[in-house]
Design an enzyme around this catalytic site. Structure first.
Site, PDB file in Angstrom:
ATOM      1  N   TYR A  85       0.845  -1.191   0.000  1.00 40.88           N
ATOM      2  CA  TYR A  85       0.000   0.000   0.000  1.00 40.88           C
ATOM      3  C   TYR A  85       0.887   1.251   0.000  1.00 40.88           C
ATOM      4  O   TYR A  85       1.692   1.431  -0.886  1.00 40.88           O
ATOM      5  CB  TYR A  85      -1.000  -0.056   1.169  1.00 40.88           C
ATOM      6  CG  TYR A  85      -2.005   1.042   1.066  1.00 40.88           C
ATOM      7  CD1 TYR A  85      -2.825   1.145  -0.066  1.00 40.88           C
ATOM      8  CD2 TYR A  85      -2.120   2.005   2.050  1.00 40.88           C
ATOM      9  CE1 TYR A  85      -3.721   2.184  -0.199  1.00 40.88           C
ATOM     10  CE2 TYR A  85      -3.022   3.044   1.915  1.00 40.88           C
ATOM     11  CZ  TYR A  85      -3.816   3.132   0.785  1.00 40.88           C
ATOM     12  OH  TYR A  85      -4.693   4.169   0.653  1.00 40.88           O
ATOM     13  N   LYS A 133      -6.631  -0.433  -1.180  1.00 36.68           N
ATOM     14  CA  LYS A 133      -7.455  -0.284   0.022  1.00 36.68           C
ATOM     15  C   LYS A 133      -8.134  -1.610   0.373  1.00 36.68           C
ATOM     16  O   LYS A 133      -8.219  -1.995   1.549  1.00 36.68           O
ATOM     17  CB  LYS A 133      -8.518   0.792  -0.189  1.00 36.68           C
ATOM     18  CG  LYS A 133      -7.992   2.202  -0.146  1.00 36.68           C
ATOM     19  CD  LYS A 133      -7.709   2.652   1.285  1.00 36.68           C
ATOM     20  CE  LYS A 133      -7.198   4.075   1.305  1.00 36.68           C
ATOM     21  NZ  LYS A 133      -6.858   4.550   2.653  1.00 36.68           N
ATOM     22  N   GLU A 170     -12.960   7.056  -2.089  1.00 35.95           N
ATOM     23  CA  GLU A 170     -11.517   7.239  -1.916  1.00 35.95           C
ATOM     24  C   GLU A 170     -10.966   8.225  -2.932  1.00 35.95           C
ATOM     25  O   GLU A 170     -11.187   8.099  -4.147  1.00 35.95           O
ATOM     26  CB  GLU A 170     -10.800   5.894  -2.093  1.00 35.95           C
ATOM     27  CG  GLU A 170      -9.311   5.930  -1.856  1.00 35.95           C
ATOM     28  CD  GLU A 170      -8.948   6.170  -0.393  1.00 35.95           C
ATOM     29  OE1 GLU A 170      -7.867   6.732  -0.141  1.00 35.95           O
ATOM     30  OE2 GLU A 170      -9.734   5.766   0.486  1.00 35.95           O
ATOM     31  N   ASP A 204     -10.863  10.024   3.004  1.00 38.70           N
ATOM     32  CA  ASP A 204     -10.078  11.254   3.072  1.00 38.70           C
ATOM     33  C   ASP A 204     -10.691  12.252   4.048  1.00 38.70           C
ATOM     34  O   ASP A 204      -9.973  12.956   4.758  1.00 38.70           O
ATOM     35  CB  ASP A 204      -9.965  11.876   1.675  1.00 38.70           C
ATOM     36  CG  ASP A 204      -9.482  10.858   0.664  1.00 38.70           C
ATOM     37  OD1 ASP A 204      -8.306  10.480   0.736  1.00 38.70           O
ATOM     38  OD2 ASP A 204     -10.289  10.407  -0.175  1.00 38.70           O
ATOM     39  N   ALA A 248      -5.501  22.897   3.874  1.00 43.17           N
ATOM     40  CA  ALA A 248      -6.926  22.911   4.205  1.00 43.17           C
ATOM     41  C   ALA A 248      -7.771  22.399   3.048  1.00 43.17           C
ATOM     42  O   ALA A 248      -8.769  22.991   2.657  1.00 43.17           O
ATOM     43  CB  ALA A 248      -7.350  24.331   4.588  1.00 43.17           C
ATOM     44  N   GLY A 249      -7.336  21.262   2.499  1.00 44.18           N
ATOM     45  CA  GLY A 249      -8.118  20.593   1.462  1.00 44.18           C
ATOM     46  C   GLY A 249      -9.090  19.598   2.082  1.00 44.18           C
ATOM     47  O   GLY A 249      -9.496  19.731   3.239  1.00 44.18           O
ATOM     48  N   THR A 250      -9.426  18.567   1.323  1.00 43.36           N
ATOM     49  CA  THR A 250     -10.398  17.572   1.785  1.00 43.36           C
ATOM     50  C   THR A 250      -9.959  16.938   3.092  1.00 43.36           C
ATOM     51  O   THR A 250     -10.726  16.856   4.059  1.00 43.36           O
ATOM     52  CB  THR A 250     -10.576  16.487   0.711  1.00 43.36           C
ATOM     53  OG1 THR A 250     -11.073  17.091  -0.490  1.00 43.36           O
ATOM     54  CG2 THR A 250     -11.567  15.432   1.177  1.00 43.36           C
ATOM     55  N   ALA A 251      -8.701  16.476   3.138  1.00 45.92           N
ATOM     56  CA  ALA A 251      -8.215  15.797   4.343  1.00 45.92           C
ATOM     57  C   ALA A 251      -8.083  16.785   5.507  1.00 45.92           C
ATOM     58  O   ALA A 251      -8.525  16.500   6.627  1.00 45.92           O
ATOM     59  CB  ALA A 251      -6.876  15.124   4.062  1.00 45.92           C
ATOM     60  N   ASN A 306      -4.511   5.498   8.047  1.00 41.71           N
ATOM     61  CA  ASN A 306      -5.942   5.210   8.110  1.00 41.71           C
ATOM     62  C   ASN A 306      -6.234   3.725   8.221  1.00 41.71           C
ATOM     63  O   ASN A 306      -7.327   3.323   8.622  1.00 41.71           O
ATOM     64  CB  ASN A 306      -6.640   5.764   6.866  1.00 41.71           C
ATOM     65  CG  ASN A 306      -6.590   7.264   6.791  1.00 41.71           C
ATOM     66  OD1 ASN A 306      -5.855   7.913   7.540  1.00 41.71           O
ATOM     67  ND2 ASN A 306      -7.366   7.847   5.892  1.00 41.71           N
TER      68      ASN A 306
END
Length: 543
Positions: free
Chosen positions: A91, A164, A235, A259, A292-295, A449
């Site tokens: 991964y 995943k 994802e 995310d 400060a994006g999706t995650a 994660n």
């Protein structure tokens, strides 16, 4: 039952040289396998020895993916035995090369479904063909617009869905016959892809939002109809789409966005673990995220919710959050804020030098956060001066540089321990070796994660939960964050990946119990632990 080469070419049924003489006679395998019969254990020993002989992570991954394509049971037997060693190869970070080079190395589709926005009328047929008669419990779907650290990769991103699902099975024992990787090819904005004749995806720009949302909606409604107990994992969707899609489906189906939610859960778990080590309270912390994006916004939202759960008012909780992105500290008068950024944007009137807060260093000097999380994909962004400034105002700074792959991490664990004289509580997005400093060995938790999402899925599926709720997610974080041992010098803020299967069960127990408590379980059970353990698949050859 399949026979002959059809049987050998089915990765869910193939045993290779482990087929007994009786099975070879029964299934038309006489003469198309070498004569020696070998056990699963003997095969696994040979596979692992072959892996060790490979000189690079890339060679190891190509070899293991070949085993995966031919024999799922053997692959997962080896993976489960050596999970901590093989996880970075199978991964993250090893999967990044697989995504970049997917079109070049494609040999087998590995039982994935490739859905084209140019042919929505073929969607049901495509999913049916990919499932090949299998009942599906879990789908990991990506549109590969924003694969963390490497961006937009179109159909090549199917590797992230496959990877995943490998972790789901290796960590939580989900049956590999009952999972399906899916890529939604809506085009790509990576010019080098769409102009590359070797690229296997659609050779055009991403479609407009109306076409895109209709495509995704068709997919979600279709798979939920085809597989009524499906758990759907989103994802690496882009920041413009991810939160909208989650909000659209979260109260309708059991869905999960890794995310937004997964990264938030594991960071919350790590912060709770760090606070267990420092003896401090979450409600006293000042939180700053760089990226400060999706995650980044997903993490902030999860920490914010936990502060509310621990008794703060909305105003009190929001006052403790500061988001920094490419334009610097986010202010509420900025015209380019995303809906996810707006709740955490600050007022310029709070600062006498607001116009100067255009960098992470300036923001740290003005705010003095106690927690700093990096999702910026800007390698080395947490500089020595920034870290020392932070550490000068807090006894045990919590610092999580979680961007990956390696070259995009905001700092190394070794530097963070050294720059803070051993006081920092650190988790990284990539595997980090223990740091030896002034006679203490500091174990470094991985904010991976994988410590969370396999157990969530196992708990939802074992209980038959109709939805994945905030309460289930919060309990998952607490179940992991409470494992640390404050009495051990240099203890990690998160448990080790080497015990992934154990912690996945811990998370699953909490989720299944909460599903029953909320009346959302479709499967009847008296004991969550028994329910979860009975649901798990083990990598053994069936007679």
């Amino acid at each position: 039952m399949k026979t002959g080469y059809a049987l050998l070419n089915d990765p869910f049924l193939n045993k290779g040289t482990a087929f007994t003489e009786e099975e070879r006679a029964k299934y038309g395998l006489v003469g198309i396998l070498p004569p020696t019969v070998r056990s699963l254990e003997e095969q696994a020993k040979e596979v692992y020895e072959n892996v060790q002989e490979k000189s690079t992570a890339s060679e190891k991954r190509h070899y293991l993916m070949n085993i995966f394509s031919r024999n799922r049971t053997l692959f997962f037997y080896v993976f489960k035995q050596h999970v901590a060693e093989l996880m970075p190869i199978i991964y993250d970070p090893g999967i990044a090369e697989s995504i970049r080079e997917y079109s070049k190395f494609l040999v087998t589709p590995q039982n994935a479904a490739y859905l084209s926005v140019d042919h929505p009328e073929q969607m049901k047929e495509a999913i049916r063909n990919a499932a090949d008669g299998r009942d599906i419990d879990l789908i990991v779907v990506t549109d590969a617009e924003a694969i963390l650290g490497i961006g937009d990769w179109g159909s090549n991103g199917v590797s992230i869905s496959i990877g995943k699902l490998m972790v789901y099975t290796g960590a939580a024992g989900l049956d590999p016959k009952r999972v399906l990787p899916v890529v939604l090819d809506a085009g790509s904005n990576r010019e080098s892809l769409i102009t590359d004749p070797a690229y296997v995806g659609l050779h055009h720009k991403r479609v407009d939002d109306a076409t895109y949302y209709a495509f995704v909606d068709q997919f979600v409604n279709l798979v939920e109809e085809m597989f009524p107990h499906l758990y759907l994992h989103f994802e690496d969707f882009g920041r413009g789409h991810a939160a909208k899609l989650l909000a659209k489906y979260v109260n309708k189906y059991p869905v999960f966005n890794d995310d937004i939610e997964g990264t938030g859960i594991i960071c919350l778990a790590g912060i709770l673990g760090g606070l267990n080590l420092s003896g401090q309270k979450l409600t006293d912390q000042i939180y700053m995220c760089f990226g400060a994006g999706t995650a980044g916004c997903g993490i902030a939202k999860r920490i914010y919710q936990e502060m509310l759960d621990q008794g703060l008012s909305e105003a009190e909780a929001r006052s403790r959050f500061y988001l920094v992105d490419r334009q610097g500290l986010l202010f509420d008068d900025m015209t380019d804020l995303t809906p996810e950024q707006k709740p955490f944007a600050r007022k310029r009137s709070e600062f006498s030098n607001a116009n100067e807060l255009t960098s992470l260093e300036a923001a740290v000097k003005a705010i003095h956060p106690t927690i700093l999380v990096g999702t910026s994909t800007q390698g080395g962004a947490f500089t020595e001066s920034i870290v020392k400034e932070m550490a000068a105002y807090t006894e045990r700074p919590i610092i999580f540089p979680i961007s990956n792959p390696t070259e995009l991490a905001e700092a190394t664990a070794k530097d963070l321990i050294r720059w803070t004289d051993g006081r920092a509580l650190v988790a990284t997005g990539i595997p980090s070796a223990p740091v030896e400093y002034k006679g203490v060995s500091y174990e470094i938790g991985q904010a991976n994660n994988a410590l969370i999402y396999p157990g969530l899925g196992l708990g939802v599926l074992a209980s038959g939960a109709k939805l994945l709720t905030d309460e289930m997610i919060s309990l998952a974080a607490h179940s992991i964050g409470g494992i640390v041992d404050p009495s051990v010098p240099g203890a990690a803020v998160l448990p080790p990946v080497s015990k992934l299967d154990q912690f996945s069960e811990t998370v699953a127990f909490a989720v299944a119990e909460e599903a029953k408590k909320e009346g959302l379980n479709r499967n009847d059970f008296a004991d969550a632990k028994t329910c979860v353990r009975d649901f798990k698949w083990e990598p053994v050859y069936q007679k």
